[in-house]
Design a protein around this motif. Structure first.
Motif, PDB file in Angstrom:
ATOM      1  N   ASP A 258       0.868  -1.172   0.000  1.00 15.12           N
ATOM      2  CA  ASP A 258       0.000   0.000   0.000  1.00 15.12           C
ATOM      3  C   ASP A 258       0.916   1.236   0.000  1.00 15.12           C
ATOM      4  OD1 ASP A 258      -2.212   1.810   0.724  1.00 15.12           O
ATOM      5  OD2 ASP A 258      -1.302   1.766   2.712  1.00 15.12           O
TER       6      ASP A 258
ATOM      7  N   ASP B 257      -0.059   5.145   1.003  1.00 15.67           N
ATOM      8  CA  ASP B 257      -0.208   6.091   2.129  1.00 15.67           C
ATOM      9  C   ASP B 257      -0.257   5.369   3.475  1.00 15.67           C
ATOM     10  OD1 ASP B 257      -0.785   8.892   0.894  1.00 15.67           O
ATOM     11  OD2 ASP B 257      -1.925   7.476  -0.322  1.00 15.67           O
ATOM     12  N   GLY B 258       0.588   5.806   4.386  1.00 20.58           N
ATOM     13  CA  GLY B 258       0.600   5.215   5.728  1.00 20.58           C
ATOM     14  C   GLY B 258       1.457   3.964   5.809  1.00 20.58           C
ATOM     15  N   THR B 259       1.885   3.467   4.647  1.00 18.67           N
ATOM     16  CA  THR B 259       2.735   2.268   4.601  1.00 18.67           C
ATOM     17  C   THR B 259       4.113   2.649   4.046  1.00 18.67           C
ATOM     18  OG1 THR B 259       0.784   0.882   4.291  1.00 18.67           O
ATOM     19  CG2 THR B 259       2.908  -0.073   3.699  1.00 18.67           C
TER      20      THR B 259
ATOM     21  N   ASP C 163      -1.812  -0.565   6.016  1.00 16.85           N
ATOM     22  CA  ASP C 163      -1.913   0.128   7.302  1.00 16.85           C
ATOM     23  C   ASP C 163      -3.349   0.404   7.751  1.00 16.85           C
ATOM     24  OD1 ASP C 163      -2.290   2.237   5.270  1.00 16.85           O
ATOM     25  OD2 ASP C 163      -2.321   3.573   7.005  1.00 16.85           O
ATOM     26  N   ASP C 164      -4.324   0.239   6.855  1.00 20.79           N
ATOM     27  CA  ASP C 164      -5.644   0.759   7.206  1.00 20.79           C
ATOM     28  C   ASP C 164      -6.734  -0.269   6.889  1.00 20.79           C
ATOM     29  OD1 ASP C 164      -7.438   2.555   8.177  1.00 20.79           O
ATOM     30  OD2 ASP C 164      -6.956   4.156   6.761  1.00 20.79           O
TER      31      ASP C 164
ATOM     32  N   ASP D  58      -7.187  -1.932   3.615  1.00 18.80           N
ATOM     33  CA  ASP D  58      -6.243  -2.981   3.208  1.00 18.80           C
ATOM     34  C   ASP D  58      -6.664  -4.366   3.691  1.00 18.80           C
ATOM     35  OD1 ASP D  58      -4.411  -1.141   2.004  1.00 18.80           O
ATOM     36  OD2 ASP D  58      -3.753  -0.565   4.013  1.00 18.80           O
TER      37      ASP D  58
END
Ligand SMILES: [Mg+2]
Length: 297
Positions: free
Chosen positions: A44, A46-48, A234-235, A238
């Motif tokens: 992923d 964003d955030g990963t 991360d979210d 996912d």
């Protein structure tokens, strides 16, 4: 199985690092070392790979993760970023076309609707379906009708989202009333045009296809028939893709669900074979993975 207090401590990732939580997680590096060329690595964005920032337009990939990925570039079965973002944004934010190192990267954008292969330069960027163009015209017509029939429904807007089109009632004189009036009419348009319909807070949206990261991941698995499959996320968005990995592991194959964990989304720990301390932990994990990949020839 992970809901008692003792497990909660064990689930916390080491600071700026990563921690395996399950048998699959503990066995991952050995499985990778056995044959790196048969590894599918999906990530992923964003955030990963990219730390979360206030304005999503300012997002950029962590330099440490880029370095680790460039060490593995061309040595795996496939290394792919799988994201809801458009391919064009990810190409910019990874500098894949400007900075050397990711010449074999694959980017699946908009949950797999778009695809970019850095090695060949091939870009899949399908045309907006005719049904969406027609739907846009029908919604514009509907907005005029709503305003004429009841002043409370005046002020609705259209948002053109490319492969989707949405009707917003936020700016209507009475947003809730306008939504109640609009929803059955929009659903009818969806049915007539064979589109999917999703309503939310003061919005109803028409989409040509429902695509997910899970579908995108399955497409990659079918394409490269890997031995080891790794998905990093991360979210909550996912989770369906991470569930594909659970299924994969359940069938007896090596693989891991790697979670970039933050306190904002604690339930994500339940979906991890390897838990990482946010994007910095992911960078540390990717470096360890690259060490395995590069130590075997
Ligand atoms: Mg994310």
């Amino acid at each position: 199985m992970c809901d008692d207090g003792t497990m909660t401590d064990r689930r916390a990732p080491a600071e700026k690092s990563w921690t395996p939580l399950t048998e699959a997680g503990r066995g991952l590096l050995d499985a990778v070392a056995a044959d790196p060329g048969s590894v599918l690595l999906a990530l992923d964005f964003d955030g990963t790979l990219a730390p979360i920032v206030d304005d999503p337009a300012d997002s950029a990939m962590a330099e440490e993760s880029r370095h680790a990925m460039s060490r593995m570039d061309g040595k795996l079965a496939i290394m792919a970023i799988v994201t809801g973002r458009e391919v064009a944004a990810v190409r910019r934010m990874t500098s894949v076309d400007e900075v050397p190192g990711l010449e074999h990267l694959v980017v699946l954008g908009q949950y797999g609707v778009e695809r970019y292969d850095a090695a060949s330069g091939a870009l899949r960027d399908p045309e907006v379906p005719e049904s969406i163009r027609i739907a846009k015209g029908r919604l514009e017509q509907l907005i005029d009708e709503l305003a004429q029939h009841d002043p409370r429904d005046a002020g609705c807007r259209i948002e053109d989202k490319g492969r989707a089109v949405a009707l917003h009632t936020r700016r209507a004189a009475d947003p809730a009333h306008a939504l109640t009036t609009a929803v059955p009419r929009v659903r009818q348009i969806a049915e007539e045009l064979g589109l999917h319909c999703e309503d939310g807070r003061n919005i109803i949206e028409l989409k040509s296809a429902v695509t997910t990261k899970a579908q995108a991941l399955r497409e990659l698995i079918d394409e490269v028939t890997p031995r080891v499959v790794i998905m990093c996320g991360d979210d909550l968005g996912d989770v369906p893709a991470l569930d594909v990995i659970s299924e994969w592991i359940g069938q007896g194959h090596p693989g891991a669900r790697v979670v970039s964990y933050s306190d904002e989304q604690p339930s994500m720990a339940d979906h991890a074979d390897i838990i990482c301390d946010q994007t910095e932990g992911i960078s540390a994990f990717l470096e360890a993975l690259a060490d395995q990949v590069c130590s075997t020839k």
